[in-house]
Design a protein around this motif. Structure first.
Motif, mmCIF file in Angstrom:
data_model
loop_
_atom_site.group_PDB
_atom_site.id
_atom_site.type_symbol
_atom_site.label_atom_id
_atom_site.label_comp_id
_atom_site.label_asym_id
_atom_site.label_seq_id
_atom_site.Cartn_x
_atom_site.Cartn_y
_atom_site.Cartn_z
ATOM 1 N N UNK A 15 2.464 -26.726 1.623
ATOM 2 C CA UNK A 15 2.965 -25.358 1.505
ATOM 3 C C UNK A 15 3.481 -24.862 2.863
ATOM 4 N N UNK A 16 2.706 -25.141 3.921
ATOM 5 C CA UNK A 16 3.148 -24.769 5.277
ATOM 6 C C UNK A 16 4.472 -25.459 5.611
ATOM 7 N N UNK A 17 4.562 -26.754 5.268
ATOM 8 C CA UNK A 17 5.791 -27.504 5.547
ATOM 9 C C UNK A 17 6.971 -26.877 4.810
ATOM 10 N N UNK A 18 6.730 -26.478 3.568
ATOM 11 C CA UNK A 18 7.787 -25.871 2.762
ATOM 12 C C UNK A 18 8.242 -24.540 3.373
ATOM 13 N N UNK A 19 7.294 -23.743 3.832
ATOM 14 C CA UNK A 19 7.618 -22.466 4.462
ATOM 15 C C UNK A 19 8.437 -22.680 5.741
ATOM 16 N N UNK A 20 8.057 -23.706 6.500
ATOM 17 C CA UNK A 20 8.805 -23.992 7.728
ATOM 18 C C UNK A 20 10.237 -24.412 7.390
ATOM 19 N N UNK A 21 10.372 -25.237 6.366
ATOM 20 C CA UNK A 21 11.706 -25.679 5.936
ATOM 21 C C UNK A 21 12.544 -24.448 5.566
ATOM 22 N N UNK A 22 11.924 -23.520 4.856
ATOM 23 C CA UNK A 22 12.613 -22.272 4.493
ATOM 24 C C UNK A 22 13.002 -21.476 5.724
ATOM 25 N N UNK A 35 6.122 -18.691 13.886
ATOM 26 C CA UNK A 35 4.959 -18.294 14.689
ATOM 27 C C UNK A 35 3.752 -18.081 13.785
ATOM 28 N N UNK A 36 4.001 -17.387 12.683
ATOM 29 C CA UNK A 36 2.904 -17.066 11.766
ATOM 30 C C UNK A 36 2.181 -18.327 11.293
ATOM 31 N N UNK A 37 2.951 -19.388 11.094
ATOM 32 C CA UNK A 37 2.314 -20.640 10.653
ATOM 33 C C UNK A 37 1.764 -21.432 11.844
ATOM 34 N N UNK A 38 2.658 -21.896 12.706
ATOM 35 C CA UNK A 38 2.237 -22.885 13.714
ATOM 36 C C UNK A 38 1.247 -22.332 14.745
ATOM 37 N N UNK A 39 1.388 -21.063 15.115
ATOM 38 C CA UNK A 39 0.493 -20.523 16.150
ATOM 39 C C UNK A 39 -0.901 -20.252 15.602
ATOM 40 N N UNK A 41 -2.615 -22.594 13.495
ATOM 41 C CA UNK A 41 -3.167 -23.835 12.943
ATOM 42 C C UNK A 41 -3.685 -24.675 14.100
ATOM 43 N N UNK A 42 -4.845 -25.301 13.895
ATOM 44 C CA UNK A 42 -5.400 -26.150 14.962
ATOM 45 C C UNK A 42 -4.707 -27.520 14.984
ATOM 46 N N UNK A 43 -5.073 -28.353 15.946
ATOM 47 C CA UNK A 43 -4.366 -29.622 16.161
ATOM 48 C C UNK A 43 -4.378 -30.498 14.903
ATOM 49 N N UNK A 44 -5.523 -30.593 14.243
ATOM 50 C CA UNK A 44 -5.615 -31.442 13.044
ATOM 51 C C UNK A 44 -4.725 -30.872 11.939
ATOM 52 N N UNK A 45 -4.699 -29.544 11.826
ATOM 53 C CA UNK A 45 -3.863 -28.917 10.785
ATOM 54 C C UNK A 45 -2.373 -29.098 11.084
ATOM 55 N N UNK A 46 -1.998 -28.977 12.349
ATOM 56 C CA UNK A 46 -0.581 -29.161 12.702
ATOM 57 C C UNK A 46 -0.132 -30.598 12.416
ATOM 58 N N UNK A 47 -1.054 -31.526 12.680
ATOM 59 C CA UNK A 47 -0.756 -32.940 12.383
ATOM 60 C C UNK A 47 -0.482 -33.128 10.885
ATOM 61 N N UNK A 48 -1.296 -32.506 10.054
ATOM 62 C CA UNK A 48 -1.097 -32.610 8.594
ATOM 63 C C UNK A 48 0.231 -31.978 8.181
ATOM 64 N N UNK A 49 0.576 -30.872 8.830
ATOM 65 C CA UNK A 49 1.862 -30.230 8.498
ATOM 66 C C UNK A 49 3.024 -31.163 8.863
ATOM 67 N N UNK A 50 2.939 -31.800 10.026
ATOM 68 C CA UNK A 50 4.013 -32.727 10.422
ATOM 69 C C UNK A 50 4.115 -33.883 9.435
ATOM 70 N N UNK A 51 2.946 -34.421 9.053
ATOM 71 C CA UNK A 51 2.946 -35.534 8.092
ATOM 72 C C UNK A 51 3.514 -35.084 6.743
ATOM 73 N N UNK A 52 3.117 -33.909 6.302
ATOM 74 C CA UNK A 52 3.589 -33.398 5.004
ATOM 75 C C UNK A 52 5.092 -33.144 5.049
ATOM 76 N N UNK A 53 5.554 -32.614 6.170
ATOM 77 C CA UNK A 53 6.983 -32.334 6.352
ATOM 78 C C UNK A 53 7.780 -33.641 6.262
#
Lengths: 316, 316
Positions: A15-22, A35-39, A41-53
């Motif tokens: 969902x975060x990846x989709x929002x970023x794409x938007x 900012x609302x998303x990436x700022x 999320x912790x390191x593990x969460x950001x990693x999951x977002x990159x992988x999902x993206x």
């Protein structure tokens, strides 16, 4: 001691990846959404977002951020989105390509990371640059700077609390003797500073202070034109009280005419998830103004918003 | 290239542990049974046996081996039973407590292990000695030996195949210039030898040979009384052709009046699972006698049996 504010309920990474794409789509980029998303999320969460993206769009989130954003905002978002190990590898690599002032970035990375984190940076360096971190540091430095920086960056310090008091006394005396002789580049100083555990060094510096009348940092304050000496002093400060070192870097970065965004961005991106709360306390104590207010007064726009979010200003 | 012979069907580790316990019981120890089990299990299997032994009897297999066995046989069984990382940590720690000849053990460990294995030895050192490996090496060495050994032992070399030919030419010329000037302890020599990947160094040494008329090793053969120079030359040999280095250590150990068991045991215990087959080939080629026969002629009893089992003599 992290200043990061992560919402109580974090969305699914897809969902975060989709929002970023938007946020990248259409006419203009939605920086607030980024900012609302990436700022938040912790390191593990950001990693999951990159992988999902990558899985969802077959594209690299970092490349898209790089092409969508610009200037200081771009740099802070990119540095922040990297994993801590990749970020350290990136910063050191960048430092090896710049002028001598960047010796500080190498020293800071070497002396303020945990032993495991520093090693992970060396692994990330192999993966990204197809070289070792230390071969680039050694190749791009020389003389006393190389003599100090290579052992610092290759150290894998013991991290237990055990302290050998006899050794602490002995090595405090060695340090005092060499410093009294102004032999700042002596190999014994470098050996002690670059190999002993932080707990052991703390005992050594305490003994120095108790038996030689001054803090070791004070005794290194002579010769302010000597760049090597300044670097050695900063290394000791990083090992001893990193929050004081970082407070000073932030203070000088903000005070500078025009602000030094290179330092400001680096310190916020690298410390937000580590010890930013301690640094903020130290900053407030030393400057009688909060770091939030100082940053708000000196920066603007999305860059300001991102920095403030990372140092925990406002809600997640 | 391991010389280890593991049976096609390996018993359950609890069964091996039980057999070992039996071997210690009663009047006298059953050394043959100990050899039959331990000399025919790989590192992962030995680890399981140790774990099973601890779980079944609440005792440490290594301590029991230590109290049941004696002399050279004891040393080879203990070294072998340790995990490779613990063994390297143990050997380096022992070396820091001995006289200068043991600088060779530190150099050998630094230059012949893979980057990951060397790092694992540093982790094992933390766990066992509550200190860092490099602080002990730096503390117990000095002068040129320290200048060479600390960067070697703290290296985390890149292990990819990529080679930069321009750099290889440039650094071959630097090495040649410094060696021609007899500046063997020059910091550029140490930087190149201690930071570059083995693939890169191989290209550098080839260029040296092609353009300066001699192998680099040959150019370092002057001044045979210079212990530092010998160590530097051995380091280059370890990085370039470890099997030749180990063949030489074995040859000298066996040739010596009375045999040097310290070297013989170490090389067999550390290389059996790595490249002993290559070392055996090299030994046969250089000495016109097989390593099996040379060891059989110079050693005896259980020590001989254990060494021969580890180098793959006879069946599993």
């Amino acid at each position: 001691m992290s200043s990061l504010k992560v919402p109580a309920s974090v969305p699914d990474p897809y969902e975060d990846a989709e929002q970023l794409k938007k946020a990248f789509k259409g006419w203009g980029t939605n920086e607030d959404l980024i900012i609302q998303i990436l700022a938040h999320r912790n390191a593990a969460q950001r990693k999951l977002i990159r992988d999902s993206y990558a899985a969802a769009y077959g594209e690299d989130l970092l490349k898209d951020l790089d092409s969508e954003l610009t200037s200081d905002f771009q740099r802070v978002v990119l540095l922040w989105t990297l994993s801590p190990a990749e970020r350290d590898a990136y910063l050191v690599n960048e430092a090896t390509k710049r002028l001598t002032a960047s010796n500080w970035v190498i020293m800071e990375t070497a002396c303020t990371r945990s032993s495991d984190d520093l090693f992970k940076a060396r692994q990330a360096y192999h993966a990204r640059y197809k070289k070792s971190l230390e071969e680039d540091v050694a190749y791009h430095t020389s003389g006393d700077f190389r003599k100090l920086l290579v052992p610092l960056i290759t150290a894998f310090r013991y991290e237990g609390d055990e302290v050998n008091m006899t050794l602490a006394r002995k090595e405090a005396n060695i340090l005092h003797e060499k410093i009294s002789d102004k032999a700042y580049n002596d190999e014994e100083i470098i050996r002690i500073i670059s190999t002993r555990s932080k707990a052991q060094l703390s005992a050594t510096f305490n003994h120095y202070n108790d038996h030689h009348g001054h803090e070791i940092i004070k005794d290194l304050e002579a010769d302010d034109g000597d760049e090597y000496l300044k670097l050695l002093r900063a290394a000791i400060e990083c090992l001893k009280t990193p929050e004081k070192y970082f407070e000073k870097v932030l203070r000088l970065a903000i005070k500078k005419l025009g602000t030094d965004e290179w330092d400001l961005t680096r310190v916020v991106a690298t410390r937000a998830e580590v010890d930013m709360e301690r640094i903020k306390e130290e900053y407030h104590r030393r400057n009688s103004v909060t770091l939030d207010r100082a940053i708000a007064a000196d920066t603007s726009g999305d860059y300001e918003k991102m920095l403030l979010a990372l140092i925990g200003h406002g809600d997640a």
